[in-house]
Write an enzyme that holds these catalytic residues in place. Structure first.
Site, PDB file in Angstrom:
ATOM      1  N   TYR A 146     -25.788 -10.160 -27.231  1.00  0.00           N
ATOM      2  CA  TYR A 146     -26.617  -9.988 -26.028  1.00  0.00           C
ATOM      3  C   TYR A 146     -25.794  -9.322 -24.924  1.00  0.00           C
ATOM      4  O   TYR A 146     -26.219  -8.325 -24.326  1.00  0.00           O
ATOM      5  CB  TYR A 146     -27.114 -11.360 -25.583  1.00  0.00           C
ATOM      6  CG  TYR A 146     -28.044 -11.362 -24.393  1.00  0.00           C
ATOM      7  CD1 TYR A 146     -29.291 -10.741 -24.451  1.00  0.00           C
ATOM      8  CD2 TYR A 146     -27.700 -12.033 -23.215  1.00  0.00           C
ATOM      9  CE1 TYR A 146     -30.154 -10.773 -23.361  1.00  0.00           C
ATOM     10  CE2 TYR A 146     -28.566 -12.078 -22.132  1.00  0.00           C
ATOM     11  CZ  TYR A 146     -29.788 -11.450 -22.207  1.00  0.00           C
ATOM     12  OH  TYR A 146     -30.647 -11.488 -21.130  1.00  0.00           O
ATOM     13  N   ASN A 175     -29.710 -16.937 -14.089  1.00  0.00           N
ATOM     14  CA  ASN A 175     -30.612 -17.938 -14.694  1.00  0.00           C
ATOM     15  C   ASN A 175     -31.900 -18.099 -13.895  1.00  0.00           C
ATOM     16  O   ASN A 175     -31.852 -18.464 -12.718  1.00  0.00           O
ATOM     17  CB  ASN A 175     -29.918 -19.293 -14.790  1.00  0.00           C
ATOM     18  CG  ASN A 175     -28.765 -19.269 -15.765  1.00  0.00           C
ATOM     19  OD1 ASN A 175     -27.812 -18.518 -15.571  1.00  0.00           O
ATOM     20  ND2 ASN A 175     -28.842 -20.063 -16.810  1.00  0.00           N
TER      21      ASN A 175
END
Ligand code: UDP
Length: 312
Positions: A146, A175
């Site tokens: 990723y 996040n």
């Protein structure tokens, strides 16, 4: 009114973005292969004449008839549990799909907006992380698929900007949580809320002293649109700088959901970053943007969504 292609438009961030673009009067072509996204996230939009859904894997050749003003490339599995399950698709959507979409941007004279990630900083040795920090990534570890795909995507985006003079935007998303997350996506907010709602054990990985900075999805979309509409060709952190340990998050979730869950400790996944917090200097200066929703309020808005998903 602009016509905007949103890749990953049926995913968590993408579906929230499609709603906001339609609300502000834009026309949306939503493209998704539904690997981690879901038609359920966008079913309320199907009757809207300004909304079109195309089921397509953007790692294959992409073409959209008609004008396209902006391409917002959000497609990518993004949960650490996906990194083990579908690593090659993740690398392809960061690399091949980004190339396809930059080619489309060039052909259409469109602006290209890449949804990148704070994962480009890896397990950061600088804290908080400014955009000028180059990061500390293990290229061959389980998260490397990723992190490196997104780092490649950023590099290719800047190469197209320099070579072909394309207008580019690069969001480094920290996040983010809120409605339309998959309850089983394995991420910390989804896990803790679903566990707390069912009075099951809360699973903390490691000693729970690692930190993250959590951004509510409405704020994330506000920041992304502010960047899209700006003239800034380069990476910008979009997130909430209020930092919490996983133990603090668990306690807040238990409190917000009035849960009887107990906290339990489990092994820490490999290469799990110990800390993460956006340096807000650039986003403040360039966009004048700041998040508004703090963690407790955001958890209060998110818990009812998960309760409904779980049929509670
Ligand atoms: N985590 C945890 N319990 C869980 C899921 C995650 O303690 O059930 C931890 C994880 O090890 C990491 C943090 O929560 O330190 C955030 O994990 P997440 O998967 O949400 O995203 P990341 O920020 O690591 O990409």
């Amino acid at each position: 009114m602009a016509r905007i292609l949103v890749t990953g438009g049926a995913g968590f961030l993408g579906s929230n973005l499609c709603v906001r673009l339609l609300e502000r009067g834009d026309e949306v072509v939503c493209m998704d292969n539904l690997v981690t996204g879901s038609e359920k996230n966008i079913e309320s939009l199907f009757g809207n004449p300004n909304f079109q859904f195309v089921k397509h894997d953007v790692s294959e050749y992409v073409w959209v008839p008609g004008d396209v003003d902006s391409i917002m490339h959000l497609a990518s599995p993004a949960s650490p549990v996906d990194f083990d399950k579908i690593p090659i698709q993740i690398m392809k959507v960061g690399a091949v799909a980004t190339h396809n979409l930059l080619g489309l941007a060039r052909a259409k004279g469109a602006k290209f907006h890449l949804n990148s990630t704070s994962e480009v900083y890896g397990d950061p040795l600088v804290h908080p992380q400014p955009e000028t920090y180059w990061g500390n990534v293990n290229p061959i570890g389980p998260r490397g698929v990723y992190d490196e795909a997104k780092r490649f995507a950023e590099a290719l985006t800047m190469a197209y900007h320099r070579m072909h003079d394309i207008q580019v935007r690069i969001v480094r998303t920290f996040n983010t949580y809120g409605p339309n997350m998959r309850p089983d996506d394995g991420r910390v907010v989804s896990n803790f809320i679903t566990q707390a709602l069912r009075d099951m054990d809360i699973t903390i990985y490691g000693d729970g002293m690692q930190s993250r900075s959590f951004c509510y999805v409405d704020d994330q979309i506000d920041g992304q649109l502010a960047l899209l509409d700006s003239g800034y060709n380069g990476p910008v952190n979009i997130g909430n700088p209020n930092e919490f340990t996983m133990l603090e998050l668990a306690e807040q979730v238990i409190d917000v959901t009035n849960s009887n869950s107990k906290i339990t400790f489990h092994p820490l996944p490999q290469d799990d970053p110990t800390q993460r917090k956006p340096d807000m200097t650039r986003v403040t200066k360039e966009l004048g943007w700041a998040p508004k929703v703090q963690l407790r309020e955001g958890l209060e808005k998110t818990a009812p969504f998960f309760a409904k998903e779980l049929g509670l």
